[in-house]
Design an enzyme around this catalytic site. Structure first.
Site, PDB file in Angstrom:
ATOM      1  N   SER A  58      27.898  58.911 -23.878  1.00 22.06           N
ATOM      2  CA  SER A  58      28.055  59.282 -22.468  1.00 22.06           C
ATOM      3  C   SER A  58      28.076  58.003 -21.631  1.00 22.06           C
ATOM      4  CB  SER A  58      26.911  60.187 -22.041  1.00 22.06           C
ATOM      5  OG  SER A  58      26.937  61.403 -22.781  1.00 22.06           O
ATOM      6  N   GLY A  59      28.355  58.159 -20.340  1.00 18.70           N
ATOM      7  CA  GLY A  59      28.441  56.997 -19.455  1.00 18.70           C
ATOM      8  C   GLY A  59      29.861  56.537 -19.212  1.00 18.70           C
ATOM      9  N   HIS A 222      30.848  49.044 -22.730  1.00 15.22           N
ATOM     10  CA  HIS A 222      29.394  49.193 -22.757  1.00 15.22           C
ATOM     11  C   HIS A 222      28.714  47.957 -22.193  1.00 15.22           C
ATOM     12  CE1 HIS A 222      31.160  51.375 -26.253  1.00 15.22           C
ATOM     13  NE2 HIS A 222      30.447  52.375 -25.725  1.00 15.22           N
ATOM     14  N   ASP A 560      27.178  47.801  28.868  1.00 15.25           N
ATOM     15  CA  ASP A 560      28.212  48.087  27.881  1.00 15.25           C
ATOM     16  C   ASP A 560      29.426  47.182  28.100  1.00 15.25           C
ATOM     17  OD1 ASP A 560      29.508  49.953  25.844  1.00 15.25           O
ATOM     18  OD2 ASP A 560      30.913  50.055  27.522  1.00 15.25           O
TER      19      ASP A 560
END
Length: 585
Positions: A58-59, A222, A560
């Site tokens: 997985s991953g 990985h 402002d």
């Protein structure tokens, strides 16, 4: 290094939770009880056909479960994050499809020792039970010039093998035919990754470190080391470096590409790259391949095989003929396969011509006269005033939202230059409606952000109100029309600490123009004074709209900037109108 933050329920259960979430959201998928296996929900449909199983750690989502569906994989077996699945789960998946009546079973495995061992062991046990099972191992990594005994790693190109095999199986091809064709396709394919960041398994620290100015070429999915670390390059240079490495004949794992070759291109997000950057990389890849006279029959851009949150990209190229392109185009219900256009990718698409402007009305035609000279004088005074207060506006702007980024106030950055260039190109029209409409066009073309649109809205609405009029009351009506348009689309109101505070105060004073015999200059002077008072009053207001509304009011200790700019512009208009009129040259 700290442990990376992750949105997981439990570190140990994250792979199971991810699969459960995918199945919950996809009615075409089912979990195999007691195993981390996802199967098509219509297993009876594979009776008499070849079943396809794949999987791995997985991953890498959406790989592998995202590719389960009609026209792709029959099922997948998932391991824990970055870990091979168990032999027991692979065998359970094989048994499930065999018992559903599959004519044969093909395991599509990425070339990693753990995957080869676990899928291989399950294959041997399944054969002992009488199942007709074969395995194809995909190694598409082009990183290593001299691959070790383990061979090339299996990475994102494996997804194309899933698709080709799935289309063949759906068409009723035999197991031998599928193995033959996907083996040939795998040999005509190469992938290379590039990373800007590491990734981290849930509950762990990042797998490696890259300096702020470094990128790594050829790393695995990985976080395994690549072949080279180098300084961060712009996208086009990075892509050029990747393609050169992938096709370099001195690299024994290279993909051979000759001018005239036809390929499928996959631009794969390794997990953490922004979609903006992915699009830039995709464009660079198409340009670079075109420069080598390579035809890109199809292009897939997105997240296909990731490495958790790694900020990186991989490029996959597969040499294709018409048959392979047809298999890539074949329909599938797999949720992660993109709805790709059935046509080539190219940067040479003809652009849609910009629409022609309508013919100008006779009164729009410019001419030099006393009115034009006065307009030029007023506009020049507006430009010089804005430049004079540039530093002041920038200082106010730093406290209202964008200052930390070092950007100048948008008014100062664009208006004076844009107006002066416009006046140099042609004399401005003297007719009020045409003048304001032309100014709106100039500002909308040159200014970005919300300010440009707001000024454009104001001027466009005011110009429409002035159409065919030039009397004093018309200017009061035009001011009201402009403010109404800004409020309708911008959402702000007086008291919200925006430029509207100054504009509304000035508009109130300009209502005196509607009184018979009113002196326009005296009324305008009163309007300027009202605008200045209103701008100063914004110092004590809490922001209700605009960028400043996202900042704690305790930090807003100055007026402002938009309101101050409006008051300054109105003052400049007054001074320009009071200047003695010179004869035109």
């Amino acid at each position: 290094m700290e442990v990376s933050k992750k949105l997981v329920t439990t570190v140990s259960g994250c792979a199971d939770d991810a699969l459960a979430g995918l199945v919950a959201c996809n009615p075409g998928l089912r979990l195999l009880q007691g195993h981390r296996v996802v199967l098509r929900d219509d297993l009876p449909a594979i009776r008499g056909r070849v079943a396809l199983l794949s999987g791995g750690g997985s991953g890498h989502e959406p790989a592998h479960a995202g590719y389960v569906g009609k026209g792709m994989l029959t099922g997948v077996v998932a391991g824990a994050v970055f870990a091979s699945p168990s032999v027991g789960s692979v065998l359970a998946a094989i048994r499930a499809v065999a018992q559903a009546g599959a004519a044969g079973i093909l395991l599509i495995v990425k070339n990693y020792t753990g995957d080869r061992l676990n899928f291989g062991m399950a294959l041997e046990r399944a054969r002992a039970e009488g199942a007709n099972v074969r395995m194809v191992v995909v190694g598409d990594d082009c990183a290593f010039a001299t691959p070790g005994k383990a061979g090339r790693r299996g990475i994102c190109g494996t997804v194309l093998i899933h698709k080709v095999a799935g289309a063949l199986a759906e068409a009723g091809a035999s197991l031998d035919e599928i193995v033959e064709k996907v083996t040939a396709a795998a040999k005509a394919m190469g992938t290379l990754g590039l990373s800007l960041s590491p990734c981290s398994i849930p509950g762990s620290k990042p797998s490696f470190q890259l300096a702020e100015d470094e990128m790594e070429l050829g790393l695995g999915i990985h976080g395994e080391a690549g072949v080279r670390r180098m300084k961060v390059l712009p996208a086009d240079k990075a892509v050029e470096t990747m393609l050169e490495h992938m096709t370099d004949p001195s690299n024994s794992s290279h993909l051979s590409l000759t001018p005239g070759s036809s390929v499928v291109l996959v631009v794969n997000n390794l997990g953490g790259l922004s979609c903006l950057e992915l699009g830039i990389v995709a464009g660079a890849a198409v340009r670079c391949l075109e420069s080598r006279e390579i035809r890109i029959a199809r292009a897939l851009v997105g997240s296909f095989m990731t490495a958790l949150e790694m900020a990186g990209v991989s490029l996959t190229l597969m040499r294709v003929d018409e048959e392979l392109v047809g298999l890539i185009d074949a329909k599938t219900t797999a949720m992660a396969w993109p709805n790709i256009p059935t046509g080539p990718a190219t940067t040479r698409r003809e652009e849609v011509p910009a629409p022609m402007e309508g013919p100008r009305k006779p009164q729009d035609e410019p001419g030099i006269g006393p009115g034009t000279v006065r307009v030029q004088r007023v506009l020049e005074r507006v430009c010089s005033t804005l430049l004079d207060i540039q530093d002041k506006l920038n200082e106010l702007d730093r406290g209202a939202g964008d200052g930390a980024a070092g950007h100048p106030h948008p008014v100062v950055a664009s208006i004076p230059t844009a107006i002066r260039e416009w006046m140099r190109s042609r004399p401005p029209p003297a007719a009020p409606a045409q003048l304001l409409s032309a100014l709106a066009d100039v500002l909308l073309e040159q200014m970005g952000g919300s300010s440009g649109v707001l000024y454009g809205l104001f001027l466009t609405a005011a110009a429409r109100s002035l159409q065919g009029r030039s009397d004093s009351p018309a200017w009061a009506d035009a001011m009201d029309a402009g403010i109404e348009a800004m409020q309708r689309y911008g959402g702000a109101a007086p008291g919200d600490r925006t430029m509207l505070d100054s504009l509304c105060a000035a508009a109130q004073a300009l209502h005196a123009l509607r009184s018979p015999g009113a002196d326009p200059l005296r009324v305008l002077a009163a309007a300027v004074q009202s605008a200045e008072v209103a701008a100063e009053a914004t110092r004590h207001m809490e922001a209700g709209a605009g960028r400043a509304s996202y900042i704690r009011s305790s930090r807003l200790e100055q007026p402002d900037p938009g309101a101050v700019a409006v008051a300054a512009v109105l003052g400049a208009v007054l001074e320009g109108l009071r200047d003695p009129l010179e004869a035109p040259h």
